[in-house]
Design an enzyme around this catalytic site. Structure first.
Site, PDB file in Angstrom:
ATOM      1  N   ASP A   1      30.066  64.646  -3.462  1.00 61.03           N
ATOM      2  CA  ASP A   1      30.297  66.095  -3.489  1.00 61.03           C
ATOM      3  C   ASP A   1      30.728  66.501  -4.900  1.00 61.03           C
ATOM      4  O   ASP A   1      30.374  65.811  -5.859  1.00 61.03           O
ATOM      5  CB  ASP A   1      31.313  66.470  -2.399  1.00 61.03           C
ATOM      6  CG  ASP A   1      31.138  67.892  -1.886  1.00 61.03           C
ATOM      7  OD1 ASP A   1      30.933  68.796  -2.714  1.00 61.03           O
ATOM      8  OD2 ASP A   1      31.205  68.109  -0.677  1.00 61.03           O
TER       9      ASP A   1
ATOM     10  N   HIS B   1      27.884  66.863  -6.832  1.00 63.99           N
ATOM     11  CA  HIS B   1      27.471  68.274  -6.844  1.00 63.99           C
ATOM     12  C   HIS B   1      27.895  69.009  -8.105  1.00 63.99           C
ATOM     13  O   HIS B   1      27.866  70.228  -8.154  1.00 63.99           O
ATOM     14  CB  HIS B   1      27.999  68.985  -5.590  1.00 63.99           C
ATOM     15  CG  HIS B   1      27.428  68.442  -4.299  1.00 63.99           C
ATOM     16  ND1 HIS B   1      27.744  68.955  -3.067  1.00 63.99           N
ATOM     17  CD2 HIS B   1      26.548  67.431  -4.070  1.00 63.99           C
ATOM     18  CE1 HIS B   1      27.084  68.272  -2.123  1.00 63.99           C
ATOM     19  NE2 HIS B   1      26.369  67.338  -2.709  1.00 63.99           N
TER      20      HIS B   1
END
Ligand SMILES: *[C@@H]1O[C@H](CO)[C@@H](O)[C@H](O)[C@H]1NC(C)=O
Ligand SMILES: *[C@@H]1O[C@H](CO)[C@@H](O)[C@H](O)[C@H]1NC(C)=O
Ligand SMILES: *[C@@H]1O[C@H](CO)[C@@H](O)[C@H](O)[C@H]1NC(C)=O
Length: 409
Positions: A231, A254
């Site tokens: 993430d 991310h």
């Protein structure tokens, strides 16, 4: 060696050893002296908490809680609570820490190792924290089989590996964290922290394994670190100011995110004075992202991205003021979170998607004073050219590829 020599050594060595141990500085509190076993399968939580309580209550200058090298200590959820007597305390993590297996956890599953109300805290050493995330990721997937719902933790709450709450002046360095059940580190209500030379890893497909999450905190420096997770590398949430991220290698993951700000209920959030400098993004889904829910008020301003490189990044520069992860927000609403004074300088590299710059700003409070200089983002595919998409944004772009039509040249 004959029997008598061995017998004599057996009598002498332990007393000699204990003299050497006693000679260790009085301000060092080794968890071994408190009964920690360090065999990787005995729950050593109590020994750690007892060692912490004595260390934290000590009037010595800069007492140290020591986790010795060469052993693996298993811990359940532990809270190291301050304030401590000394103005500065140290936790030296030389050995490895491994989390209790998921089935043995009690009902509070929010944090694994946490520090609360501690000022002048140094956490250092070459040790490794293993959150044993795979059991928890499986639980998350079973609770919400739809991948797009992983952000919703209901059904399977998962702990952050290392959390700091209401602390002042922290230095965290050297340690490695692998396979956190959710975030690796969370920084909440902290004033003053330097995080350096940390290495955070989790598989690219592991759910919600953010590297470092910062909320309601100020004066935070993150530097010289490697963050490769499933993430955000760093998530800069509401209530934050004066955050620097320097010399960080990010990816997979991310990217570095400001937000998400606001929420589907319309919360107020503020973020300002953010500097991301000399960072590399490799194989991330986003590079530099600012995201706000359509509902929400407040602002994010004075955000500077400088000397950034991308390699195989999907959305290199993105502002999304219509963020709505599970399609559960009001359709078509426009954000009242005002974005301004955002600069991108010396940003270059390659993307897998052709829209390399996407400024999707609010129609009610447009983005203002966006500044780009020396931006050059090309397509990974040598036959393709990148483009920019831009709505409701005002500012200036010089020497920028692709051309951003809504910004002045
Ligand atoms: C962040 O960087 C700025 C500019 O280099 C510096 O003035 C400031 O002290 C830094 N902040 C922190 C928290 O280290
Ligand atoms: C980023 O990449 C450049 C060029 O490969 C390298 O010199 C630099 O050390 C990298 N920085 C980080 C923080 O990894
Ligand atoms: C901007 O956001 C709106 C609302 O979600 C969406 O319909 C539109 O496709 C987005 N534009 C771009 C270029 O991503």
């Amino acid at each position: 060696m004959d029997f008598y020599t061995i017998f004599i050594l057996m009598c002498i060595v332990p007393s000699g050893l204990s003299r050497i141990l006693d000679a260790s500085p009085a301000n060092v509190f080794s968890v071994l002296k408190y009964g920690a076993v360090g065999d990787g399968s005995t729950d050593d939580s109590k020994a750690f908490l007892n060692a912490w309580n004595d260390m934290c209550g000590a009037r010595y200058n800069a007492p140290t809680l020591e986790v010795p090298a060469g052993k693996t200590f298993m811990l359940g959820s532990v809270v190291f609570e301050g304030p401590c007597k000394s103005t500065s305390v140290r936790v030296s993590i030389l050995g490895n820490l491994v989390a209790l297996q998921m089935s043995a956890w009690g009902s509070d599953r929010s944090k694994w190792i946490s520090f609360a109300n501690v000022n002048g805290l140094i956490v250092d050493g070459r040790g490794q924290l293993d959150g044993r995330g795979d059991q928890w990721w499986k639980c998350a997937r079973e609770a919400k089989p739809d991948v797009s719902l992983w952000n919703d933790m209901s059904g399977c709450q998962r702990p952050t590996s290392l959390a700091f709450h209401a602390c002042k002046t922290i230095q965290l360095s050297g340690i490695t964290s692998i396979n956190s059940p959710s975030n690796h580190f969370s920084i909440n209500e902290v004033d003053g922290a330097t995080i350096s030379n940390v290495h955070l890893t989790a598989p690219e497909e592991s759910p919600n394994t953010d590297g470092i999450d910062i909320t309601d905190s100020r004066n935070i420096q993150i530097e010289e670190s490697i963050i490769a997770t499933g993430d955000d590398c760093v998530a800069i949430n509401g209530g934050t100011s004066f955050i620097n991220i320097t010399n960080v290698a990010c990816g997979p993951g991310h990217g570095i995110s400001v937000g998400s700000l606001g929420d589907k209920g319309g919360k107020e959030d503020t973020v300002e004075e953010i500097r991301v400098q000399n960072c590399n993004f490799t194989g991330t889904t986003n590079g530099l992202r600012i995201k706000t829910f359509a509902a929400g008020t407040g602002y994010a301003r004075k955000i500077h991205f400088d000397q950034i490189t991308f390699q195989d990044v999907k959305n290199a520069i993105i502002i999304d003021q219509y963020y709505c992860p599970h399609g559960q927000c009001e359709g078509g609403a426009s954000s009242n979170i005002r974005l301004s004074d955002i600069s991108y300088t010396g940003v270059q590299g390659s993307t897998t998607e052709l829209v390399a710059i996407n400024l999707n700003c609010s129609s009610t409070v447009p983005c203002s004073n966006i500044f780009m200089n020396g931006v050059n983002i090309v397509a990974d595919d040598p036959g393709s050219t990148t483009s920019a998409s831009c709505s409701n944004a005002q500012g200036k772009a010089i020497s920028t590829i692709p051309d951003v039509s809504c910004l002045e040249a």
